[in-house]
Design a protein around this motif. Structure first.
Motif, PDB file in Angstrom:
ATOM      1  N   THR A  54       0.832  -1.204   0.000  1.00  0.00           N
ATOM      2  CA  THR A  54       0.000   0.000   0.000  1.00  0.00           C
ATOM      3  C   THR A  54       0.867   1.255   0.000  1.00  0.00           C
ATOM      4  O   THR A  54       0.567   2.226  -0.709  1.00  0.00           O
ATOM      5  N   ASP A  55       1.953   1.248   0.754  1.00  0.00           N
ATOM      6  CA  ASP A  55       2.885   2.384   0.745  1.00  0.00           C
ATOM      7  C   ASP A  55       3.454   2.606  -0.651  1.00  0.00           C
ATOM      8  O   ASP A  55       3.573   3.746  -1.116  1.00  0.00           O
ATOM      9  N   LEU A  56       3.779   1.517  -1.324  1.00  0.00           N
ATOM     10  CA  LEU A  56       4.304   1.609  -2.690  1.00  0.00           C
ATOM     11  C   LEU A  56       3.250   2.195  -3.626  1.00  0.00           C
ATOM     12  O   LEU A  56       3.538   3.101  -4.407  1.00  0.00           O
ATOM     13  N   GLU A  57       2.031   1.695  -3.525  1.00  0.00           N
ATOM     14  CA  GLU A  57       0.968   2.185  -4.394  1.00  0.00           C
ATOM     15  C   GLU A  57       0.734   3.681  -4.197  1.00  0.00           C
ATOM     16  O   GLU A  57       0.570   4.427  -5.164  1.00  0.00           O
ATOM     17  N   LYS A  58       0.751   4.138  -2.951  1.00  0.00           N
ATOM     18  CA  LYS A  58       0.558   5.566  -2.665  1.00  0.00           C
ATOM     19  C   LYS A  58       1.665   6.406  -3.291  1.00  0.00           C
ATOM     20  O   LYS A  58       1.395   7.460  -3.870  1.00  0.00           O
ATOM     21  N   ALA A  59       2.896   5.961  -3.171  1.00  0.00           N
ATOM     22  CA  ALA A  59       4.018   6.715  -3.745  1.00  0.00           C
ATOM     23  C   ALA A  59       3.927   6.768  -5.263  1.00  0.00           C
ATOM     24  O   ALA A  59       4.164   7.815  -5.871  1.00  0.00           O
ATOM     25  N   VAL A  60       3.573   5.639  -5.874  1.00  0.00           N
ATOM     26  CA  VAL A  60       3.448   5.597  -7.335  1.00  0.00           C
ATOM     27  C   VAL A  60       2.315   6.510  -7.789  1.00  0.00           C
ATOM     28  O   VAL A  60       2.464   7.291  -8.731  1.00  0.00           O
ATOM     29  N   SER A  61       1.165   6.425  -7.110  1.00  0.00           N
ATOM     30  CA  SER A  61       0.015   7.258  -7.474  1.00  0.00           C
ATOM     31  C   SER A  61       0.333   8.749  -7.360  1.00  0.00           C
ATOM     32  O   SER A  61      -0.152   9.548  -8.145  1.00  0.00           O
ATOM     33  N   ALA A  62       1.149   9.106  -6.374  1.00  0.00           N
ATOM     34  CA  ALA A  62       1.523  10.502  -6.163  1.00  0.00           C
ATOM     35  C   ALA A  62       2.654  10.958  -7.080  1.00  0.00           C
ATOM     36  O   ALA A  62       2.977  12.143  -7.120  1.00  0.00           O
ATOM     37  N   GLY A  63       3.279  10.029  -7.802  1.00  0.00           N
ATOM     38  CA  GLY A  63       4.418  10.383  -8.638  1.00  0.00           C
ATOM     39  C   GLY A  63       5.640  10.750  -7.821  1.00  0.00           C
ATOM     40  O   GLY A  63       6.510  11.468  -8.288  1.00  0.00           O
ATOM     41  N   ASP A  64       5.713  10.238  -6.605  1.00  0.00           N
ATOM     42  CA  ASP A  64       6.790  10.544  -5.664  1.00  0.00           C
ATOM     43  C   ASP A  64       7.963   9.590  -5.902  1.00  0.00           C
ATOM     44  O   ASP A  64       7.974   8.470  -5.412  1.00  0.00           O
ATOM     45  N   GLU A  65       8.947  10.042  -6.657  1.00  0.00           N
ATOM     46  CA  GLU A  65      10.094   9.205  -7.027  1.00  0.00           C
ATOM     47  C   GLU A  65      10.853   8.697  -5.807  1.00  0.00           C
ATOM     48  O   GLU A  65      11.174   7.515  -5.709  1.00  0.00           O
ATOM     49  N   GLU A  66      11.150   9.591  -4.862  1.00  0.00           N
ATOM     50  CA  GLU A  66      11.887   9.188  -3.671  1.00  0.00           C
ATOM     51  C   GLU A  66      11.069   8.209  -2.824  1.00  0.00           C
ATOM     52  O   GLU A  66      11.581   7.198  -2.344  1.00  0.00           O
ATOM     53  N   GLY A  67       9.799   8.499  -2.657  1.00  0.00           N
ATOM     54  CA  GLY A  67       8.916   7.607  -1.915  1.00  0.00           C
ATOM     55  C   GLY A  67       8.768   6.258  -2.598  1.00  0.00           C
ATOM     56  O   GLY A  67       8.731   5.220  -1.937  1.00  0.00           O
ATOM     57  N   PHE A  68       8.684   6.281  -3.926  1.00  0.00           N
ATOM     58  CA  PHE A  68       8.609   5.043  -4.703  1.00  0.00           C
ATOM     59  C   PHE A  68       9.846   4.183  -4.465  1.00  0.00           C
ATOM     60  O   PHE A  68       9.738   2.996  -4.175  1.00  0.00           O
TER      61      PHE A  68
END
Length: 91
Positions: free
Chosen positions: A26-40
């Motif tokens: 879920t953390d990965l999905e949120k980062a991808v959805s937000a376009g957050d490269e560092e979070g991804f």
């Protein structure tokens, strides 16, 4: 649960680890959805590390995979194409 990381092999995770696996996914999905490269990058590394922490299935011991993860060098753009509304791990 058996999880394959493409290009690496399979790992067996205990049933009681599935909720934790879904939380990391879920953390990965949120980062991808937000376009957050560092979070991804951080979330994908955490997901791969979590899976690799399971029991490695010998290469000559063939099992159907319950989930298949892309290789560790996948990009954010590639991940966007792979992720559904449920993340990489269904459930």
């Amino acid at each position: 649960m058996i999880v394959r990381i493409m290009g690496e092999g399979q790992w067996r995770l205990a049933d009681e680890k599935v909720d934790q696996l879904n939380a990391v996914d879920t953390d990965l999905e949120k980062a991808v959805s937000a376009g957050d490269e560092e979070g991804f990058r951080a979330a994908f590394a955490a997901l791969l590390a979590f899976v690799r922490g399971g029991e490695r299935v010998p290469d000559d011991d063939l099992h159907d995979s319950d989930a298949i993860l892309p290789p560790g060098d996948s990009s954010l753009a590639e991940m966007r194409e792979l992720i559904s509304g449920d993340g990489l791990i269904a459930g």
